[in-house]
Design a protein around this motif. Sequence first.
Motif, mmCIF file in Angstrom:
data_model
loop_
_atom_site.group_PDB
_atom_site.id
_atom_site.type_symbol
_atom_site.label_atom_id
_atom_site.label_comp_id
_atom_site.label_asym_id
_atom_site.label_seq_id
_atom_site.Cartn_x
_atom_site.Cartn_y
_atom_site.Cartn_z
ATOM 1 N N ILE A 132 14.087 -33.521 -71.907
ATOM 2 C CA ILE A 132 15.302 -33.750 -72.683
ATOM 3 C C ILE A 132 16.492 -34.028 -71.763
ATOM 4 O O ILE A 132 17.332 -34.884 -72.047
ATOM 5 C CB ILE A 132 15.597 -32.556 -73.610
ATOM 6 N N THR A 133 16.559 -33.309 -70.641
ATOM 7 C CA THR A 133 17.654 -33.548 -69.702
ATOM 8 C C THR A 133 17.605 -34.967 -69.164
ATOM 9 O O THR A 133 18.625 -35.649 -69.069
ATOM 10 C CB THR A 133 17.595 -32.543 -68.538
ATOM 11 N N LEU A 134 16.398 -35.433 -68.806
ATOM 12 C CA LEU A 134 16.267 -36.790 -68.286
ATOM 13 C C LEU A 134 16.610 -37.816 -69.359
ATOM 14 O O LEU A 134 17.270 -38.823 -69.080
ATOM 15 C CB LEU A 134 14.839 -37.021 -67.773
ATOM 16 N N ALA A 135 16.166 -37.555 -70.582
ATOM 17 C CA ALA A 135 16.455 -38.468 -71.691
ATOM 18 C C ALA A 135 17.969 -38.537 -71.937
ATOM 19 O O ALA A 135 18.513 -39.617 -72.199
ATOM 20 C CB ALA A 135 15.729 -38.004 -72.953
ATOM 21 N N THR A 136 18.640 -37.398 -71.843
ATOM 22 C CA THR A 136 20.085 -37.379 -72.040
ATOM 23 C C THR A 136 20.784 -38.187 -70.951
ATOM 24 O O THR A 136 21.759 -38.896 -71.210
ATOM 25 C CB THR A 136 20.609 -35.934 -72.051
ATOM 26 N N GLY A 137 20.276 -38.094 -69.726
ATOM 27 C CA GLY A 137 20.830 -38.890 -68.635
ATOM 28 C C GLY A 137 20.748 -40.378 -68.925
ATOM 29 O O GLY A 137 21.688 -41.133 -68.653
ATOM 30 N N VAL A 138 19.625 -40.805 -69.492
ATOM 31 C CA VAL A 138 19.476 -42.217 -69.869
ATOM 32 C C VAL A 138 20.494 -42.577 -70.948
ATOM 33 O O VAL A 138 21.121 -43.646 -70.892
ATOM 34 C CB VAL A 138 18.036 -42.493 -70.358
ATOM 35 N N ALA A 139 20.684 -41.680 -71.923
ATOM 36 C CA ALA A 139 21.645 -41.950 -73.001
ATOM 37 C C ALA A 139 23.064 -42.085 -72.453
ATOM 38 O O ALA A 139 23.823 -42.966 -72.871
ATOM 39 C CB ALA A 139 21.582 -40.835 -74.048
ATOM 40 N N VAL A 140 23.432 -41.226 -71.503
ATOM 41 C CA VAL A 140 24.769 -41.323 -70.902
ATOM 42 C C VAL A 140 24.906 -42.631 -70.135
ATOM 43 O O VAL A 140 25.915 -43.347 -70.262
ATOM 44 C CB VAL A 140 25.038 -40.132 -69.956
#
Length: 305
Positions: A132-140
């Motif tokens: 989830i942290t990595l996915a959030t990084g992509v979203a940012v």
Amino acid sequence: MKHEIIRLLKKEGKLSQETIDELQDTNIHDFAGLVKEIGKGKTEHIKASEISKDLDTKYVGKNLYIYKEVTSTNTIAKFLSQTGVENGSVVISEKQSSARGRSGKSWASPLGGVWLSIILAPDVDHSKLPLITLATGVAVAETLERIGIENPEIKWPNDIIINDKKVCGILTEAVAKFNTVENVIIGVGIDANIDLGQLPEELRDGTATLKKELGREVDENILIRIFLEEFEKISELFNHEGYEKILKEWRKRSYTIGKIVEVRKPFNKYYDAYVIGISKEGALIVEKIDGTLEKVISGECIIKN
């Protein structure tokens, strides 16, 4: 958590000192309604109406709680997640007084930034939660690309980098009950229009702001709206097990792969290594000086010049 909630209620004039003195044996969750009421009140800079206008999401950001100042949006989000709020609810604050990053590090959060936390109830295997942290990084990163930032990069596991300087940090925390993860709180802090002079001196040189990079101020409400849209897209991909696509997008923007780093693990275990890639679980794959490979699941990686 109780101290932070009482502090918010006192600051907003919802509790007298006499009442606070009587709260020692009171269940703080009894005041959930007041905390939610404050989050629906008037604010000066961040406006629910501006964020909600044209917001193209199904559930993320449909329920907003916006505060003038809290200790930490993650703390408020964790509290609200235990009191019955919708999946995808978002806690936002114009300022944070005691924000924190990974490993308990403090995070400066003055006016002009975007400080928010998303309450998520992901219906996936718990072994996938670190992604989830990595996915959030992509979203940012995709959010920053939409507003004109060229080549934002992601430093494992939770920083967004522009021209070798940090512009965003991510803090993911699980809310568990009886060894079962009920919610995940995703905290995001973006240095949008902040004045670097307000930061501790030791942080200024390594901090980027969107205002400086773009040469203009960013509308924080629009920035939040775009991020919530990008987050829901990546969240839906996550919920439908599109992990490889998420990792592909992460690898494209990686600031860490191909660099020499100092790996800092718990209990003061430090060593230098070369970053080869990232595993399907989201662990960093490094080659140590002796040629052995290791997966770094938790810890910190300091890029070496």
